[in-house]
Design an enzyme around this catalytic site. Structure first.
Site, PDB file in Angstrom:
ATOM      1  N   GLU A  98       1.807  10.356   5.180  1.00 20.20           N
ATOM      2  CA  GLU A  98       0.384  10.633   4.958  1.00 20.20           C
ATOM      3  C   GLU A  98      -0.342  11.074   6.234  1.00 20.20           C
ATOM      4  OE1 GLU A  98      -0.352   7.650   1.154  1.00 20.20           O
ATOM      5  OE2 GLU A  98      -0.364   6.790   3.160  1.00 20.20           O
TER       6      GLU A  98
ATOM      7  N   ASP B 220       2.514  10.154  -8.575  1.00 21.54           N
ATOM      8  CA  ASP B 220       3.185   9.626  -9.776  1.00 21.54           C
ATOM      9  C   ASP B 220       2.113   9.243 -10.779  1.00 21.54           C
ATOM     10  OD1 ASP B 220       2.709   6.474  -9.523  1.00 21.54           O
ATOM     11  OD2 ASP B 220       3.068   7.276  -7.520  1.00 21.54           O
TER      12      ASP B 220
HETATM   13  N1  ADE Z   1       0.716   4.748  -4.377  1.00 22.19           N
HETATM   14  C1  ADE Z   1       1.333   5.792  -4.963  1.00 22.19           C
HETATM   15  N2  ADE Z   1       1.694   5.502  -6.218  1.00 22.19           N
HETATM   16  C2  ADE Z   1       1.294   4.233  -6.446  1.00 22.19           C
HETATM   17  C3  ADE Z   1       1.392   3.365  -7.551  1.00 22.19           C
HETATM   18  N3  ADE Z   1       1.998   3.757  -8.682  1.00 22.19           N
HETATM   19  N4  ADE Z   1       0.881   2.124  -7.448  1.00 22.19           N
HETATM   20  C4  ADE Z   1       0.287   1.730  -6.294  1.00 22.19           C
HETATM   21  N5  ADE Z   1       0.183   2.496  -5.212  1.00 22.19           N
HETATM   22  C5  ADE Z   1       0.666   3.752  -5.282  1.00 22.19           C
END
Ligand code: ADE
Length: 234
Positions: free
Chosen positions: A17, A202
């Site tokens: 990041e 995601d």
């Molecule tokens: N950062 C990226 N994806 C995430 C997720 N599914 N839950 C918590 N933090 C995240």
């Protein structure tokens, strides 16, 4: 220049990041406190300090306080998140309208989920001018692919359809991550404006761990583009 911010703090939680900041900020110095290295420099002619907080709310809180103690007058977060709003796809952008800790749970004592007992504010509003800059940047780079919404933070990687549905239906979240509300709370305690920028790696469902591994770098690049553009317009 449209803002008076003199020193801009930028936080990411993970190496991916902040990697592009390492590549593009013209470095002038650094200092280390509480195991976190703060890199100082110039970015598009603006004075910035950036750092990798580490994952989770405690890391983010300590990091934000030390960044503020170091003299920044606003804080931006750049990184990835799991999409909670079902209309969002991988790569899309969430700009925080506000941040809330979804894992703050004192419901057995009658407090609403996310509510911190005995204090007035549990959901922190991002700075309107920073939100506007971020949305404008997002529309320039990813037209129609950004929302302004509630960022939900907790010390949990969300990877279940039932959990993500409840974060959407019960708490009205746009995305789930692990740092934003801690940063927001510390900024509010110090009266420092903030905004959290998150690109979706995601969908916080049963495939989240696989998608996260595959798309974190790509999503981090998207989030960095917003930060880069915002700083050029600040
Ligand atoms: N950062 C990226 N994806 C995430 C997720 N599914 N839950 C918590 N933090 C995240």
């Amino acid at each position: 220049m449209t803002s008076n911010f003199k020193k801009i703090g930028i936080i990411g939680a993970m190496v991916e990041e902040i990697e592009l900041l390492h590549q593009h900020v013209e470095k002038t110095g650094s200092f280390t406190k509480a195991g976190i290295t703060y890199v100082e420099g110039k970015f598009h002619g603006r004075e910035v300090v950036f750092c990798k907080s580490g994952v989770g709310k405690v890391n983010a809180a300590v990091c934000t306080q030390l960044l503020i103690d170091g003299g920044v007058d606003c804080v931006l977060f750049t990184g990835v998140a799991g999409a909670v709003d079902p209309d969002l796809n991988i790569g899309d952008i969430v700009v925080s309208s506000s941040c809330l800790q979804h894992d703050m749970d004192v419901t057995p004592l009658g407090f609403a989920r996310g509510h911190i007992p005995f204090q007035d504010v549990s959901e922190w509003q991002a700075d309107a001018s920073l939100v506007e800059l971020a949305i404008a940047a997002s529309e320039r780079h990813f037209p129609g692919r950004s929302v302004q919404g509630k960022v939900l933070s907790g010390d949990q990687f969300i990877a279940s359809r039932d959990t993500v549905r409840s974060l959407y239906e019960d708490l009205g979240g746009a995305c789930a991550e692990m740092e934003g509300a801690a940063l927001a709370q510390v900024c509010a305690m110090n009266e420092i404006p903030f905004v959290v920028i998150r690109a979706m790696s995601d969908k916080a469902d049963g495939s989240a761990h696989v998608n996260f591994a595959e798309f974190t770098v790509e999503a981090s690049v998207n989030s960095h583009k917003i930060i880069d553009d915002m700083i050029q317009h600040m």
